[in-house]
Motif scaffolding. Structure first.
Motif, PDB file in Angstrom:
ATOM      1  N   UNK A 245      31.319  -4.520  -3.639  1.00 27.71           N
ATOM      2  CA  UNK A 245      29.956  -3.904  -4.006  1.00 27.71           C
ATOM      3  C   UNK A 245      29.717  -2.535  -3.257  1.00 27.71           C
ATOM      4  N   UNK A 246      29.506  -1.538  -4.341  1.00 23.83           N
ATOM      5  CA  UNK A 246      29.359  -0.423  -3.438  1.00 23.83           C
ATOM      6  C   UNK A 246      27.880   0.261  -3.364  1.00 23.83           C
ATOM      7  N   UNK A 247      26.752  -0.797  -3.576  1.00 30.57           N
ATOM      8  CA  UNK A 247      25.563  -0.181  -3.551  1.00 30.57           C
ATOM      9  C   UNK A 247      24.917  -0.176  -2.077  1.00 30.57           C
ATOM     10  N   UNK A 248      24.521   0.986  -1.850  1.00 30.96           N
ATOM     11  CA  UNK A 248      24.252   0.998  -0.180  1.00 30.96           C
ATOM     12  C   UNK A 248      22.988   1.752   0.001  1.00 30.96           C
ATOM     13  N   UNK A 249      21.946   1.788  -0.929  1.00 31.94           N
ATOM     14  CA  UNK A 249      20.673   2.407  -0.728  1.00 31.94           C
ATOM     15  C   UNK A 249      19.774   1.441   0.076  1.00 31.94           C
ATOM     16  N   UNK A 250      19.779   0.227  -0.690  1.00 32.58           N
ATOM     17  CA  UNK A 250      18.928  -0.696   0.224  1.00 32.58           C
ATOM     18  C   UNK A 250      19.451  -1.066   1.378  1.00 32.58           C
ATOM     19  N   UNK A 251      20.678  -1.327   1.662  1.00 31.19           N
ATOM     20  CA  UNK A 251      21.282  -1.609   3.036  1.00 31.19           C
ATOM     21  C   UNK A 251      21.074  -0.451   3.958  1.00 31.19           C
ATOM     22  N   UNK A 252      21.070   0.911   3.805  1.00 26.86           N
ATOM     23  CA  UNK A 252      20.759   2.036   4.504  1.00 26.86           C
ATOM     24  C   UNK A 252      19.320   1.928   4.994  1.00 26.86           C
ATOM     25  N   UNK A 253      18.451   1.505   4.040  1.00 26.84           N
ATOM     26  CA  UNK A 253      16.996   1.516   4.294  1.00 26.84           C
ATOM     27  C   UNK A 253      16.837   0.187   5.361  1.00 26.84           C
ATOM     28  N   UNK A 254      17.450  -1.000   5.087  1.00 28.58           N
ATOM     29  CA  UNK A 254      17.574  -2.017   6.019  1.00 28.58           C
ATOM     30  C   UNK A 254      17.828  -1.605   7.381  1.00 28.58           C
TER      31      UNK A 254
ATOM     32  N   UNK B 181       0.810  -1.165   0.004  1.00 27.10           N
ATOM     33  CA  UNK B 181      -0.024   0.105  -0.087  1.00 27.10           C
ATOM     34  C   UNK B 181       0.635   1.231  -0.190  1.00 27.10           C
ATOM     35  N   UNK B 182       2.016   0.895   0.324  1.00 30.21           N
ATOM     36  CA  UNK B 182       3.088   2.188   0.119  1.00 30.21           C
ATOM     37  C   UNK B 182       4.361   1.543  -0.543  1.00 30.21           C
ATOM     38  N   UNK B 183       5.276   2.486  -0.966  1.00 31.05           N
ATOM     39  CA  UNK B 183       6.380   2.001  -1.752  1.00 31.05           C
ATOM     40  C   UNK B 183       7.602   2.829  -0.921  1.00 31.05           C
ATOM     41  N   UNK B 184       8.957   2.319  -1.412  1.00 32.18           N
ATOM     42  CA  UNK B 184      10.166   2.674  -0.892  1.00 32.18           C
ATOM     43  C   UNK B 184      10.038   4.076  -0.482  1.00 32.18           C
TER      44      UNK B 184
ATOM     45  N   UNK C 182      18.833  -7.508  -4.154  1.00 31.66           N
ATOM     46  CA  UNK C 182      18.065  -7.758  -5.236  1.00 31.66           C
ATOM     47  C   UNK C 182      18.433  -9.220  -5.852  1.00 31.66           C
ATOM     48  N   UNK C 183      19.409  -9.604  -6.201  1.00 26.76           N
ATOM     49  CA  UNK C 183      19.585 -11.139  -6.953  1.00 26.76           C
ATOM     50  C   UNK C 183      19.668 -12.121  -5.584  1.00 26.76           C
ATOM     51  N   UNK C 184      19.393 -11.722  -4.486  1.00 31.71           N
ATOM     52  CA  UNK C 184      19.422 -12.776  -3.159  1.00 31.71           C
ATOM     53  C   UNK C 184      18.168 -13.530  -3.361  1.00 31.71           C
ATOM     54  N   UNK C 185      18.016 -14.918  -2.905  1.00 23.67           N
ATOM     55  CA  UNK C 185      17.185 -15.683  -2.552  1.00 23.67           C
ATOM     56  C   UNK C 185      17.000 -16.266  -1.444  1.00 23.67           C
ATOM     57  N   UNK C 186      16.010 -16.860  -0.827  1.00 16.83           N
ATOM     58  CA  UNK C 186      15.982 -17.696   0.258  1.00 16.83           C
ATOM     59  C   UNK C 186      16.850 -19.043   0.062  1.00 16.83           C
ATOM     60  N   UNK C 187      16.500 -19.530  -1.314  1.00 16.81           N
ATOM     61  CA  UNK C 187      17.474 -20.721  -1.560  1.00 16.81           C
ATOM     62  C   UNK C 187      18.965 -20.527  -1.736  1.00 16.81           C
ATOM     63  N   UNK C 188      19.408 -19.301  -2.146  1.00 20.19           N
ATOM     64  CA  UNK C 188      20.711 -18.998  -1.836  1.00 20.19           C
ATOM     65  C   UNK C 188      21.107 -19.244  -0.298  1.00 20.19           C
TER      66      UNK C 188
ATOM     67  N   UNK D 180      13.526 -10.216   1.783  1.00 25.03           N
ATOM     68  CA  UNK D 180      13.348  -9.620   0.464  1.00 25.03           C
ATOM     69  C   UNK D 180      13.312  -8.261   0.390  1.00 25.03           C
ATOM     70  N   UNK D 181      12.870  -7.586   1.689  1.00 26.29           N
ATOM     71  CA  UNK D 181      12.755  -5.909   1.697  1.00 26.29           C
ATOM     72  C   UNK D 181      13.063  -5.730   3.022  1.00 26.29           C
ATOM     73  N   UNK D 182      13.129  -4.186   3.413  1.00 25.87           N
ATOM     74  CA  UNK D 182      13.587  -3.737   4.572  1.00 25.87           C
ATOM     75  C   UNK D 182      12.584  -4.014   5.587  1.00 25.87           C
TER      76      UNK D 182
END
Ligand code: B1M
Length: 223
Positions: free
Chosen positions: A100-109, A57-60, A180-186, A197-199
């Motif tokens: 890996x230099x991506x930090x937007x998702x990590x910061x949200x988490x 119902x809401x997004x990032x 993003x590319x990570x799964x429970x299976x991994x 899957x998300x923050x």
């Protein structure tokens, strides 16, 4: 919940930082306990938003704006919380893995975990296995939380787990992964106990892992 708490919670959910700060100031002026302002107002708001995010119902962007509003409220509250008995849910060492230099998702988490009562040691990006292991030792962490956004860097998760094992730390911590590319299976295939899957679900997953840490501590004690 009192009227006041629900108004503050609502302001957090709306991401209205000016209103959040004003409400926190008013509550402090009325001598409401800082811990109640935190838990019944600010934390309640961010938790409610987490649920809305899960229900799509809401997004990032809303999450980002609301956690910022909550943090502004928290800044006002901080001096009054010094002596309060804040229930810290657990200590989490968080970082984006080496290469890996991506930090937007990590910061949200990180923001969501902090907002929900976890003590987060944020190691930043490009974090080596040695740095994760040292941070676990220094902070006496309960959970290691690794983020990876590239298919070429999620292969580093097992390296970190191996380093924790080698340092004799793996039995003390639970490992959680995401990106993003990570799964429970991994996660299952590399021996990481947690995946989110998300923050918003990261908070639930960390809470689940803490129950495991506590349960195992109890089992060891009873053995
Ligand atoms: Co990059 N990048 N990037 N990039 N980038 C992706 C990831 C990519 C999918 C783009 C594409 O090609 N379509 C692709 C990866 C392909 C692949 O590996 N399969 C890619 C690439 C290739 C690259 C470079 C190699 C490009 C180049 O230089 N040739 C390079 C690599 C640099 C490096 O890291 N060494 C690169 C660089 C960059 C920028 C620096 C420009 C920038 C990063 C800025 C920053 O983070 N400060 C960037 C960006 C912004 C992206 C995209 C566009 C957006 C990523 C993002 O922030 N998403 C991305 C494409 C895309 O995703 N559409 C892309 C928003 C964020 C909120 O989502 O991070 O998934 P996300 O986090 C979510 C969940 O995954 C989860 O919760 C978060 C919130 O709900 N989550 C966790 C994340 N971590 C978690 C941890 C948990 C639990 C949940 O527990 C521990």
């Amino acid at each position: 919940m009192t009227d006041f708490s629900s108004v503050l919670s609502q302001a957090v959910q709306e991401g209205d930082d000016k209103k959040v700060v004003q409400l926190v100031k008013e509550a402090l002026a009325e001598s409401l306990p800082a811990i109640d302002i935190l838990e019944k107002g600010l934390v309640h708001g961010v938790q409610a938003l987490g649920q809305l995010f899960k229900d799509r119902q809401v997004y990032l962007p809303e999450i980002l704006i609301s956690t910022r509003a909550m943090n502004r409220g928290l800044e006002e509250l901080q001096p009054y919380l010094a002596g309060a008995d804040i229930h810290k849910k657990g200590i989490i060492v968080l970082g984006t893995v080496e290469g890996d230099l991506h930090d937007i998702g990590k910061n949200l988490v990180g923001m969501m975990l902090r907002s929900n009562g976890f003590n987060v040691v944020d190691m930043g990006v490009d974090v080596s296995a040695d740095s994760f292991a040292s941070a676990v030792k220094e902070s006496n962490a309960d959970i290691v939380a690794m983020s990876g956004l590239l298919t070429t860097t999620v292969t580093y998760f097992p390296t970190v787990i191996g380093r924790l094992e080698k340092a004799g730390l793996k039995n003390r911590v639970r490992v959680m992964i995401g990106g993003a590319p990570v799964t429970r299976g991994l996660a299952d295939s590399i021996g990481a106990e947690g995946f989110a899957e998300d923050c918003a679900s990261a908070v639930d997953e960390a809470t689940r892992l803490m129950a495991l840490v506590e349960r195992e501590g109890l089992d060891e004690y009873l053995a």
